[in-house]
Design a protein around this motif. Structure first.
Motif, PDB file in Angstrom:
ATOM      1  N   VAL A  95     -52.172  59.198   3.453  1.00 17.15           N
ATOM      2  CA  VAL A  95     -53.296  58.262   3.412  1.00 17.15           C
ATOM      3  C   VAL A  95     -52.769  56.910   2.930  1.00 17.15           C
ATOM      4  O   VAL A  95     -52.124  56.826   1.876  1.00 17.15           O
ATOM      5  N   ALA A  96     -53.054  55.871   3.705  1.00 13.86           N
ATOM      6  CA  ALA A  96     -52.648  54.520   3.313  1.00 13.86           C
ATOM      7  C   ALA A  96     -53.691  53.935   2.371  1.00 13.86           C
ATOM      8  O   ALA A  96     -54.901  54.075   2.588  1.00 13.86           O
ATOM      9  N   ALA A 117     -49.473  51.299  -0.435  1.00 16.18           N
ATOM     10  CA  ALA A 117     -48.985  52.581  -0.949  1.00 16.18           C
ATOM     11  C   ALA A 117     -49.391  53.698   0.001  1.00 16.18           C
ATOM     12  O   ALA A 117     -50.255  53.525   0.871  1.00 16.18           O
ATOM     13  N   THR A 118     -48.768  54.841  -0.195  1.00 11.98           N
ATOM     14  CA  THR A 118     -49.084  56.040   0.571  1.00 11.98           C
ATOM     15  C   THR A 118     -49.271  57.191  -0.400  1.00 11.98           C
ATOM     16  O   THR A 118     -48.496  57.360  -1.344  1.00 11.98           O
ATOM     17  N   MET A 130     -46.556  56.872  -3.420  1.00 11.49           N
ATOM     18  CA  MET A 130     -45.362  56.055  -3.192  1.00 11.49           C
ATOM     19  C   MET A 130     -45.811  54.625  -2.913  1.00 11.49           C
ATOM     20  O   MET A 130     -46.572  54.380  -1.978  1.00 11.49           O
ATOM     21  N   VAL A 131     -45.365  53.675  -3.724  1.00 12.11           N
ATOM     22  CA  VAL A 131     -45.804  52.292  -3.630  1.00 12.11           C
ATOM     23  C   VAL A 131     -44.655  51.412  -3.148  1.00 12.11           C
ATOM     24  O   VAL A 131     -43.541  51.488  -3.686  1.00 12.11           O
ATOM     25  N   ALA A 132     -44.931  50.588  -2.132  1.00 11.19           N
ATOM     26  CA  ALA A 132     -43.923  49.653  -1.611  1.00 11.19           C
ATOM     27  C   ALA A 132     -43.858  48.446  -2.533  1.00 11.19           C
ATOM     28  O   ALA A 132     -44.782  47.633  -2.584  1.00 11.19           O
ATOM     29  N   ALA A 133     -42.741  48.325  -3.286  1.00 10.76           N
ATOM     30  CA  ALA A 133     -42.606  47.261  -4.273  1.00 10.76           C
ATOM     31  C   ALA A 133     -41.854  46.052  -3.731  1.00 10.76           C
ATOM     32  O   ALA A 133     -41.555  45.134  -4.486  1.00 10.76           O
ATOM     33  N   GLY A 134     -41.575  46.020  -2.423  1.00 12.32           N
ATOM     34  CA  GLY A 134     -40.921  44.873  -1.807  1.00 12.32           C
ATOM     35  C   GLY A 134     -39.423  45.059  -1.634  1.00 12.32           C
ATOM     36  O   GLY A 134     -38.772  45.761  -2.411  1.00 12.32           O
ATOM     37  N   ASN A 135     -38.886  44.425  -0.592  1.00 13.91           N
ATOM     38  CA  ASN A 135     -37.442  44.458  -0.309  1.00 13.91           C
ATOM     39  C   ASN A 135     -36.901  45.883  -0.184  1.00 13.91           C
ATOM     40  O   ASN A 135     -35.798  46.184  -0.658  1.00 13.91           O
ATOM     41  N   GLY A 136     -37.688  46.740   0.450  1.00 16.28           N
ATOM     42  CA  GLY A 136     -37.243  48.113   0.667  1.00 16.28           C
ATOM     43  C   GLY A 136     -37.247  48.965  -0.591  1.00 16.28           C
ATOM     44  O   GLY A 136     -36.698  50.076  -0.581  1.00 16.28           O
ATOM     45  N   ARG A 137     -37.862  48.491  -1.659  1.00 14.86           N
ATOM     46  CA  ARG A 137     -37.911  49.241  -2.916  1.00 14.86           C
ATOM     47  C   ARG A 137     -39.243  49.979  -3.037  1.00 14.86           C
ATOM     48  O   ARG A 137     -40.268  49.491  -2.576  1.00 14.86           O
ATOM     49  N   TYR A 138     -39.200  51.131  -3.669  1.00 13.53           N
ATOM     50  CA  TYR A 138     -40.409  51.933  -3.845  1.00 13.53           C
ATOM     51  C   TYR A 138     -40.523  52.407  -5.294  1.00 13.53           C
ATOM     52  O   TYR A 138     -39.518  52.590  -5.985  1.00 13.53           O
ATOM     53  N   VAL A 200     -54.122  55.039 -13.076  1.00 18.46           N
ATOM     54  CA  VAL A 200     -53.755  54.184 -11.952  1.00 18.46           C
ATOM     55  C   VAL A 200     -55.001  53.977 -11.099  1.00 18.46           C
ATOM     56  O   VAL A 200     -55.948  54.767 -11.149  1.00 18.46           O
ATOM     57  N   TYR A 201     -54.989  52.903 -10.324  1.00 19.61           N
ATOM     58  CA  TYR A 201     -56.150  52.542  -9.502  1.00 19.61           C
ATOM     59  C   TYR A 201     -55.757  52.595  -8.034  1.00 19.61           C
ATOM     60  O   TYR A 201     -54.793  51.946  -7.619  1.00 19.61           O
ATOM     61  N   LEU A 202     -56.510  53.364  -7.261  1.00 26.31           N
ATOM     62  CA  LEU A 202     -56.251  53.545  -5.833  1.00 26.31           C
ATOM     63  C   LEU A 202     -57.388  52.893  -5.055  1.00 26.31           C
ATOM     64  O   LEU A 202     -58.542  53.321  -5.173  1.00 26.31           O
ATOM     65  N   SER A 203     -57.070  51.883  -4.260  1.00 31.18           N
ATOM     66  CA  SER A 203     -58.091  51.107  -3.541  1.00 31.18           C
ATOM     67  C   SER A 203     -58.016  51.413  -2.053  1.00 31.18           C
ATOM     68  O   SER A 203     -56.929  51.560  -1.487  1.00 31.18           O
TER      69      SER A 203
END
Length: 219
Positions: A95-96, A117-118, A130-138, A200-203
């Motif tokens: 789920v995105a 995030a997924t 799993m959260v995309a933190a930028g520049n291929g980082r998670y 944590v907050y999931l939107s």
């Protein structure tokens, strides 16, 4: 019109953008006292400077309060419940969403705000974020079976259109504090660290996806 969301977004953007190498927030907060000084010096009166100083102190207090809250404010919806007809998540179904809060690698953690995030559920019933933190980082967080404390539905006040959001509180055993102790207790010395309670907050874009994740977490 609720101005809290736009105000929080404005503070966040001004803290993370620069003008000639200076944070925009520094310019905004200092502007009233600088204007007061520019009027006071030619006229020889201290009133404009006093007004400007008061405005700068007030703005500084607002900026500090928003920063302390991590640029977020969650407003719950009392009595809200997930709709059973929304269905449940299948194993490994992704789920995105957008995630806010503190997420980690094994030895590093970061406070993230509304990043892509997924989320998915694995066969044993745990949930992975799993959260995309930028520049291929998670960055990651894991909600394991039995660790859930509470799930609340509401809105995350940020910007003009606060997204529908789940505030998920659970006991976490993931992050640098646990990685540092891992080599000790895995070889039989000492006890593993006590899980820490965190939120944590999931939107979500729509309430159907929210309710499916909500039901899956509760089950």
């Amino acid at each position: 019109m609720n101005v809290t969301g736009p105000l929080i977004a404005f503070v966040f953007v001004s803290d993370h953008r620069r003008i000639l190498g200076v944070r925009r927030s520094t310019v905004f907060v200092a502007l009233p006292v600088l204007l007061g000084l520019s009027i006071a010096l030619p006229t020889g009166t201290g009133t404009p400077l006093a007004i400007g100083l008061g405005a700068t102190l007030a703005l500084g207090a607002i900026w500090s309060a928003v920063r302390r809250r991590g640029y977020t404010r969650f407003v719950g919806e009392p009595g809200a419940r997930p709709r059973e007809e929304a269905g449940d998540l299948k194993v490994e179904e992704q789920v995105a969403l957008r995630a806010t809060g503190r997420f980690s690698l094994h030895r590093r953690e970061d406070d993230l705000l509304l990043l892509s995030a997924t989320l998915w559920r694995v066969a044993v019933g745990d949930h992975v974020i799993m959260v995309a933190a930028g520049n291929g980082r998670y960055r990651y967080e894991f909600i394991t079976r039995g660790s859930l404390v509470a799930v609340r539905a509401g809105r995350l006040l940020f910007g003009a259109r606060p997204p529908t959001t789940l505030a998920v509180t659970f006991r976490s055993s993931w992050g640098p504090a646990f990685a540092a102790a891992e080599n000790v207790y895995t070889v039989g010395r000492g006890e593993p660290p006590t899980p820490v309670e965190k939120t944590v907050y999931l939107s979500f874009v729509d309430e159907d996806e929210r309710d499916r994740v909500w039901l899956s977490l509760l089950r």
